[in-house]
Structure formats: structure tokens, C-alpha cells
Design an enzyme around this catalytic site. Structure first.
Site, PDB file in Angstrom:
ATOM      1  N   HIS A  73      42.588  44.017  44.392  1.00  0.00           N
ATOM      2  CA  HIS A  73      41.841  44.557  45.538  1.00  0.00           C
ATOM      3  C   HIS A  73      42.793  44.917  46.681  1.00  0.00           C
ATOM      4  O   HIS A  73      42.372  45.008  47.830  1.00  0.00           O
ATOM      5  CB  HIS A  73      40.785  43.559  46.018  1.00  0.00           C
ATOM      6  CG  HIS A  73      39.977  42.959  44.917  1.00  0.00           C
ATOM      7  ND1 HIS A  73      40.185  41.681  44.436  1.00  0.00           N
ATOM      8  CD2 HIS A  73      38.988  43.483  44.162  1.00  0.00           C
ATOM      9  CE1 HIS A  73      39.340  41.442  43.444  1.00  0.00           C
ATOM     10  NE2 HIS A  73      38.613  42.527  43.252  1.00  0.00           N
ATOM     11  N   HIS A 132      43.128  35.655  47.245  1.00  0.00           N
ATOM     12  CA  HIS A 132      41.741  36.133  47.206  1.00  0.00           C
ATOM     13  C   HIS A 132      41.053  35.700  45.913  1.00  0.00           C
ATOM     14  O   HIS A 132      40.163  34.868  45.927  1.00  0.00           O
ATOM     15  CB  HIS A 132      41.711  37.667  47.366  1.00  0.00           C
ATOM     16  CG  HIS A 132      40.335  38.229  47.309  1.00  0.00           C
ATOM     17  ND1 HIS A 132      40.037  39.383  46.632  1.00  0.00           N
ATOM     18  CD2 HIS A 132      39.177  37.782  47.839  1.00  0.00           C
ATOM     19  CE1 HIS A 132      38.734  39.623  46.752  1.00  0.00           C
ATOM     20  NE2 HIS A 132      38.197  38.672  47.489  1.00  0.00           N
TER      21      HIS A 132
HETATM   22  S1  FES Z   1      42.615  39.210  43.889  1.00  0.00           S
HETATM   23 FE1  FES Z   1      44.120  39.969  45.245  1.00  0.00          FE
HETATM   24  S2  FES Z   1      43.032  41.119  46.695  1.00  0.00           S
HETATM   25 FE2  FES Z   1      41.521  40.354  45.358  1.00  0.00          FE
END
Ligand code: FES
Length: 174
Positions: free
Chosen positions: A122, A103
Site C-alpha cells: 500500500h 501496516h
Molecule cells: S502493508 Fe505496507 S503499506 Fe500496507
């Protein structure tokens, strides 16, 4: 479609209908050649074949932290003790993954009780027993899996990565 490409499209349509395309098609052919050259620029090198560890050093469901394909790319190697998807070794239970979340590059934590990587930023979760499948969270890609092989002495080598490591345009930079 951008204004430029829309204009080009309309111009090409008009010239095809009128039968006088040489002046229009030629620039497109040149642009296509440029795109071809750009796409064949050398941006990657072959993956190195690196010895990571010997199987005798691994403990069941215990994460071993290493780097691959270079020192800036943290990975985790895990022996699960039971056969899993794309596992290697005599029991088909050894896998390795990038530790950067797909992500936004959070540093993943492997949890033995879930058999998954968890992101503290997150809360994405990647299943290490299912080829790094993204099972919860905001990431859109699975976790890049390190390609492994083992020789007769039990030495485990990395020789590639399936998937793009977070933050890179190419896993192995030229
Ligand atoms: S950086 Fe891992 S869920 Fe956003």
C-alpha cells in the site's frame, strides 16, 4: 464502558454513598490482583546479542539483508556514508531496521536513491535516515529499529529492537 463495568461502577457509587462497600470493593480488589498477575506473566526473553557483520563488509548505501532477533525476522543493515539519526560506527552512519511494514506486514524494499524503505502493498514509506520515521502511507507506526553497537575490531552486534515487529505480541517470545 461495558455493561458489566458500568454496573460495577454504579454499584460502587451507591455503596460508597451508603457506607457499606466491603462486599463490592473486595471483588474489585481481587480483579485488580488478577490483572496484575496477568500483566506480569513472562512473555519475553532477553534480547540476544548477535554479531551481524564486520564494518569492512559494508558498502555505502548498499542494503545487507540479515535476520534478528531470530531467523523469522528479516532486517536490513545499511551504511549511509554520512552521519544520520541514531547511526553507529565511526561516522555515525550505520543503522538497521525490520523489513516488515508496520501496516500489514508487507516486505519492504530499501531504495538507495531515497534512503527509505518502500512497501509494495500500500506504498508506505519509512525514512531510514530518520530512525524509520513513517513518511507516507497508511501505517501508524514507525519502522522498528534494531539497536546496534560496534566493538574495537569493527564487528557490529545487534542487542535489541526499538518498536514492535509486525505480527508479534513481543519481539522476543518466551
Ligand atoms: S502493508 Fe505496507 S503499506 Fe500496507
Amino acid at each position: 464502558m461495558s455493561d458489566l463495568s458500568r454496573r460495577h461502577f454504579l454499584k460502587l457509587g451507591a455503596c460508597l454513598a451508603g457506607g457499606a462497600c466491603a462486599g463490592t470493593v473486595l471483588p474489585m480488589a481481587e480483579a485488580s490482583q488478577e490483572a496484575k498477575e496477568a500483566s506480569t506473566l513472562t512473555t519475553t526473553l532477553p534480547y540476544p546479542r548477535l554479531k551481524l557483520v564486520n564494518i569492512s563488509e559494508l558498502e555505502i548505501r548498499h542494503e545487507m539483508r540479515l535476520t534478528y532477533p531470530d531467523v523469522d525476522s528479516p532486517i536490513s543493515l545499511i551504511k549511509f556514508g554520512t552521519r544520520i539519526l541514531h547511526g553507529i560506527g565511526p561516522e555515525g552512519d550505520i543503522v538497521a531496521f525490520s523489513r516488515y511494514c508496520t501496516h500489514m506486514g508487507g516486505h519492504l524494499q530499501f531504495k538507495a536513491d531515497t534512503g527509505a524503505f518502500h512497501c509494495p502493498l500500500h506504498f508506505a514509506m519509512f525514512d531510514a535516515q530518520k530512525s524509520g520515521l513513517m513518511v507516507i502511507g497508511q501505517a501508524t507506526d514507525n519502522l522498528p529499529q534494531v539497536e546496534l553497537e560496534m566493538d574495537d575490531r569493527g564487528d557490529i552486534y545487534a542487542f535489541g529492537v526499538k518498536g514492535l515487529i509486525y505480527g508479534r505480541q513481543a519481539n522476543v517470545l518466551a
